[in-house]
Design a protein around this motif. Sequence first.
Motif, PDB file in Angstrom:
ATOM      1  N   SER A 125      11.421  -5.194  -2.276  1.00  0.00           N
ATOM      2  CA  SER A 125       9.947  -4.962  -1.666  1.00  0.00           C
ATOM      3  C   SER A 125      10.220  -4.914  -0.039  1.00  0.00           C
ATOM      4  O   SER A 125      10.906  -5.564   0.587  1.00  0.00           O
ATOM      5  CB  SER A 125       9.181  -6.118  -1.895  1.00  0.00           C
ATOM      6  N   GLU A 156       4.439   3.325   2.329  1.00  0.00           N
ATOM      7  CA  GLU A 156       5.642   3.175   1.892  1.00  0.00           C
ATOM      8  C   GLU A 156       6.406   4.684   1.933  1.00  0.00           C
ATOM      9  O   GLU A 156       5.980   5.684   1.642  1.00  0.00           O
ATOM     10  CB  GLU A 156       5.817   2.702   0.405  1.00  0.00           C
ATOM     11  N   LYS A 179       0.830  -1.090   0.044  1.00  0.00           N
ATOM     12  CA  LYS A 179       0.083   0.061   0.117  1.00  0.00           C
ATOM     13  C   LYS A 179       0.781   1.256   0.191  1.00  0.00           C
ATOM     14  O   LYS A 179       1.654   1.671   0.922  1.00  0.00           O
ATOM     15  CB  LYS A 179      -1.069   0.072   1.100  1.00  0.00           C
ATOM     16  N   SER A 180       0.906   1.950  -0.990  1.00  0.00           N
ATOM     17  CA  SER A 180       1.542   3.283  -0.944  1.00  0.00           C
ATOM     18  C   SER A 180       1.484   4.194  -0.233  1.00  0.00           C
ATOM     19  O   SER A 180       2.645   4.615   0.031  1.00  0.00           O
ATOM     20  CB  SER A 180       1.205   3.959  -2.521  1.00  0.00           C
ATOM     21  N   ASP A 181       0.538   4.380   0.647  1.00  0.00           N
ATOM     22  CA  ASP A 181       0.380   5.258   1.657  1.00  0.00           C
ATOM     23  C   ASP A 181       1.308   4.949   2.759  1.00  0.00           C
ATOM     24  O   ASP A 181       1.691   5.763   3.602  1.00  0.00           O
ATOM     25  CB  ASP A 181      -1.131   5.352   2.180  1.00  0.00           C
ATOM     26  N   ALA A 185       8.182   7.407   0.580  1.00  0.00           N
ATOM     27  CA  ALA A 185       8.362   7.901  -0.843  1.00  0.00           C
ATOM     28  C   ALA A 185       9.948   8.584  -0.915  1.00  0.00           C
ATOM     29  O   ALA A 185      10.446   8.285  -2.116  1.00  0.00           O
ATOM     30  CB  ALA A 185       7.367   9.045  -1.120  1.00  0.00           C
TER      31      ALA A 185
END
Length: 311
Positions: free
Chosen positions: A191, A182, A178-180, A184
């Motif tokens: 991973s 990770e 889930k990108s929120d 940035a």
Amino acid sequence: MKKRLLIFLFFTKIAFAQSSFPVDTSYTVKSVYNKVKKDHPHISYVPTRKHENVNQKKEIVYKKIKNRELHFDAYYNNNKKLNPAIVIIHGGGWRSGNKSQMETFAIEMASKGYSCFNIEFRLSLEAPYPAAIFDVKNAIQYIKKKARKFNMDTTKVAVLGCSSGGQMAALIGTTNGKSDFEDAKTNSKFSSKVNAIVDVDGILAFKHPESIEGTVAGLWLGGSYEEKPMVWQQASPLNNTDSNTPPILFINSSIPRFHAGRDDMITILNKYGTYNEIQTIQNSPHSFWFLNPWFDETINYTTQFLNKIFK
């Protein structure tokens, strides 16, 4: 004399730079022992056992934030095959504790054929949520990158945490991909995905009928529930549980508040057919994993579960 003074000042400056962030040292194995012994006079410390099949490498830097370095300690089986990995997160209310508290646990699991990593991460006095989540996910990426050094199979990674570390482990596992969640700022082809979760007496929901989280949680989450309701909800593993959540083991004390949200989470897991398991250690206090007679029981439950999932 002048040369000695300059050398002293140089190393003093380094030491200050490395410890210039606030540290809460209130949560220790000794403080847990003193508290628990009042109601459980039969308890004892768990001696660190030596195993010839376990290698150790400590204070490995996995991340730098300006002058701040974050480390992990590795304990891994010295057999020649690639072993499943366990990323271990200590407890302490998100504001105290340290990675060395889980050394005995890591050594014992490494002796059973695992590569174990005790992670240092930023606590709430230094950086609020989600910094610690980013830190541990970055550590997972780094460990996967260096996997061969630690006889590790990157496709078999469990995240295990105790108390507040259990909450973090569950959140890391339920936010796979889930990108929120990770960082940035971190560009890595490796991973942060994990393949199993072991939650040792960590809550699954901050705001829940079974939960009584307050000031300590608020310090980590940046404010009270009234001030930061969305953050309190986002940081709850229960609210992130879905079909991508990996198998999970709950090892619980007999104190209900420390598994708030667990049964609701299991309902969701069962809906998706995700394997889950509860092991309750009867008549046990919180932080039971540090002490005899509960240490070996915790190790056995963890080993049986991970062997089932990975071996």
